[in-house]
Design a protein around this motif. Sequence first.
Motif, PDB file in Angstrom:
ATOM      1  N   GLU A 230       1.037  75.765  43.430  1.00 52.25           N
ATOM      2  CA  GLU A 230       0.340  75.609  44.712  1.00 52.25           C
ATOM      3  C   GLU A 230      -1.005  74.904  44.538  1.00 52.25           C
ATOM      4  OE1 GLU A 230       0.653  79.072  47.373  1.00 52.25           O
ATOM      5  OE2 GLU A 230       1.862  80.022  45.804  1.00 52.25           O
ATOM      6  N   LEU A 231      -0.968  73.747  43.858  1.00 53.34           N
ATOM      7  CA  LEU A 231      -2.184  72.984  43.596  1.00 53.34           C
ATOM      8  C   LEU A 231      -2.586  72.095  44.772  1.00 53.34           C
ATOM      9  CD1 LEU A 231      -1.639  71.996  39.858  1.00 53.34           C
ATOM     10  CD2 LEU A 231      -2.746  74.027  40.815  1.00 53.34           C
ATOM     11  N   GLY A 232      -1.734  72.006  45.784  1.00 53.62           N
ATOM     12  CA  GLY A 232      -2.117  71.321  47.008  1.00 53.62           C
ATOM     13  C   GLY A 232      -1.620  69.902  47.129  1.00 53.62           C
ATOM     14  N   GLN A 233      -1.794  69.346  48.349  1.00 54.71           N
ATOM     15  CA  GLN A 233      -1.296  68.018  48.677  1.00 54.71           C
ATOM     16  C   GLN A 233      -1.971  66.922  47.853  1.00 54.71           C
ATOM     17  OE1 GLN A 233       1.154  67.368  51.249  1.00 54.71           O
ATOM     18  NE2 GLN A 233       1.448  69.571  50.979  1.00 54.71           N
ATOM     19  N   SER A 234      -3.293  66.982  47.724  1.00 61.25           N
ATOM     20  CA  SER A 234      -4.027  65.910  47.049  1.00 61.25           C
ATOM     21  C   SER A 234      -3.637  65.801  45.581  1.00 61.25           C
ATOM     22  CB  SER A 234      -5.536  66.137  47.168  1.00 61.25           C
ATOM     23  OG  SER A 234      -5.948  66.062  48.512  1.00 61.25           O
ATOM     24  N   GLU A 235      -3.525  66.943  44.898  1.00 56.82           N
ATOM     25  CA  GLU A 235      -3.166  66.915  43.487  1.00 56.82           C
ATOM     26  C   GLU A 235      -1.725  66.452  43.299  1.00 56.82           C
ATOM     27  OE1 GLU A 235      -3.268  67.243  39.332  1.00 56.82           O
ATOM     28  OE2 GLU A 235      -4.771  66.885  40.874  1.00 56.82           O
ATOM     29  N   SER A 236      -0.836  66.890  44.163  1.00 57.82           N
ATOM     30  CA  SER A 236       0.553  66.444  44.067  1.00 57.82           C
ATOM     31  C   SER A 236       0.654  64.938  44.272  1.00 57.82           C
ATOM     32  CB  SER A 236       1.416  67.173  45.098  1.00 57.82           C
ATOM     33  OG  SER A 236       1.495  68.546  44.793  1.00 57.82           O
ATOM     34  N   ARG A 237      -0.085  64.431  45.230  1.00 58.90           N
ATOM     35  CA  ARG A 237      -0.059  62.989  45.485  1.00 58.90           C
ATOM     36  C   ARG A 237      -0.684  62.226  44.311  1.00 58.90           C
ATOM     37  NH1 ARG A 237       1.918  59.470  49.668  1.00 58.90           N
ATOM     38  NH2 ARG A 237       1.749  57.515  48.551  1.00 58.90           N
ATOM     39  N   ARG A 238      -1.743  62.770  43.726  1.00 58.95           N
ATOM     40  CA  ARG A 238      -2.360  62.110  42.577  1.00 58.95           C
ATOM     41  C   ARG A 238      -1.367  61.976  41.429  1.00 58.95           C
ATOM     42  NH1 ARG A 238      -4.516  62.879  37.666  1.00 58.95           N
ATOM     43  NH2 ARG A 238      -3.853  65.062  37.579  1.00 58.95           N
ATOM     44  N   ARG A 239      -0.611  63.030  41.187  1.00 59.89           N
ATOM     45  CA  ARG A 239       0.360  62.990  40.096  1.00 59.89           C
ATOM     46  C   ARG A 239       1.485  62.001  40.393  1.00 59.89           C
ATOM     47  NH1 ARG A 239       0.701  69.120  37.626  1.00 59.89           N
ATOM     48  NH2 ARG A 239      -1.551  69.507  37.666  1.00 59.89           N
ATOM     49  N   TYR A 240       1.936  61.997  41.633  1.00 60.74           N
ATOM     50  CA  TYR A 240       2.969  61.018  41.984  1.00 60.74           C
ATOM     51  C   TYR A 240       2.443  59.596  41.824  1.00 60.74           C
ATOM     52  CZ  TYR A 240       5.977  57.930  44.523  1.00 60.74           C
ATOM     53  OH  TYR A 240       6.777  56.845  44.852  1.00 60.74           O
ATOM     54  N   ASP A 241       1.213  59.352  42.233  1.00 63.03           N
ATOM     55  CA  ASP A 241       0.638  58.016  42.124  1.00 63.03           C
ATOM     56  C   ASP A 241       0.553  57.564  40.672  1.00 63.03           C
ATOM     57  OD1 ASP A 241       0.394  57.812  44.855  1.00 63.03           O
ATOM     58  OD2 ASP A 241      -1.736  58.350  44.905  1.00 63.03           O
ATOM     59  N   ARG A 242       0.267  58.488  39.766  1.00 67.59           N
ATOM     60  CA  ARG A 242       0.255  58.131  38.337  1.00 67.59           C
ATOM     61  C   ARG A 242       1.655  57.758  37.872  1.00 67.59           C
ATOM     62  NH1 ARG A 242      -3.931  59.593  35.082  1.00 67.59           N
ATOM     63  NH2 ARG A 242      -2.863  58.146  33.665  1.00 67.59           N
ATOM     64  N   LEU A 243       2.648  58.482  38.331  1.00 74.42           N
ATOM     65  CA  LEU A 243       4.035  58.132  38.012  1.00 74.42           C
ATOM     66  C   LEU A 243       4.379  56.761  38.583  1.00 74.42           C
ATOM     67  CD1 LEU A 243       6.995  58.744  37.152  1.00 74.42           C
ATOM     68  CD2 LEU A 243       7.238  59.982  39.317  1.00 74.42           C
ATOM     69  N   ALA A 244       4.006  56.532  39.845  1.00 73.60           N
ATOM     70  CA  ALA A 244       4.372  55.297  40.535  1.00 73.60           C
ATOM     71  C   ALA A 244       3.654  54.073  39.976  1.00 73.60           C
ATOM     72  CB  ALA A 244       4.089  55.437  42.030  1.00 73.60           C
ATOM     73  N   GLU A 245       2.525  54.269  39.283  1.00 77.23           N
ATOM     74  CA  GLU A 245       1.830  53.141  38.662  1.00 77.23           C
ATOM     75  C   GLU A 245       2.766  52.372  37.733  1.00 77.23           C
ATOM     76  OE1 GLU A 245      -1.699  54.205  36.585  1.00 77.23           O
ATOM     77  OE2 GLU A 245      -2.588  55.239  38.307  1.00 77.23           O
TER      78      GLU A 245
END
Length: 320
Positions: free
Chosen positions: A147-162
């Motif tokens: 439950e780290l939240g929306q912002s952290e989940s999106r940050r991790r996805y963005d690193r993957l998507a890079e």
Amino acid sequence: MSALPPPGRPVFEPVDRIPSLAALRACVQRKDWTGVAAAFEALPDEDDRALACRVVSETDGAETFLQEVADRLPGDPLPRTLLAERLIITGWEIRSDSRAEHVSERQFRDFHAHLRRAEILLIEVCAEHPAYALAWYLRSLTARGLELGQSESRRRYDRLAEHHPHHFSGQMQLLQQLCPKWGGSWEAAHGFARECARRAPEGGPNGALVALAQIEQYVELAEKEGKSRAETYLRDPEQLTRLLEAGARSVLHPAARADAHQAVGAHNAFAAVHSAAGRHAEAAPHFRALGDAAEEFPWSYLGNHEEEFVRHRKSALAKG
């Protein structure tokens, strides 16, 4: 022209329909790390590697073997990443699929302990190998579970998507996080799904995110406002148009690979949404492409996954 053979019993387990995955599981069971490593080396597609990772992590007792290999090969990211998913899988089994109010304090404590152990391993791998897709993909699971939240989940996805901009498995995980049940909104979930579908290469599985977002909203509406209201939502002409456009650009496009493993999940998603809306003719092309290949998700949203798949496949093939 001879008639097509009647469909058989659906096969839900990937290891039962993909020989290479059955061989991979056998390597894990006999603790053959050379065989495991070679199997992953032979998979250049990151979504295929994510599926193979799941097969390893769902093998009973794999954690002992993977810990031994991780200790022996501290510089190799693969054994640590596989061990991390084994911890995640075990943790989710402890938590169960029940809603939070039905999960005990002890279950949550043990669940989070497993995820934190996995997170430590994955942080190390990502620090050492910033473009390692498997680890970033799994960190989207730990982010949601912890439950780290929306912002952290999106940050991790963005690193993957890079490095892997069309990682379907990672996109599916972020889509879950963007749904209201995990603190998101329908606007965010549908917007992300349409964006991924639009940007993906033609013939890829990513268009199925549009279907998955729709069935997630269908399930919530059915629970809160009743099945009739949920079906009305799915039958809305705008939703149908979006779904048909996504399917035509995705797994129904001429460029789609019939042998792509992720196509099975995508076809199942499209078939399930059309079936739930009573559009059997529109579901038929997806069922024909699947044959007996099936996945439990999202059919489990509609009831018993095997019964729902078989019932709707029969109706679709009769009408389409």
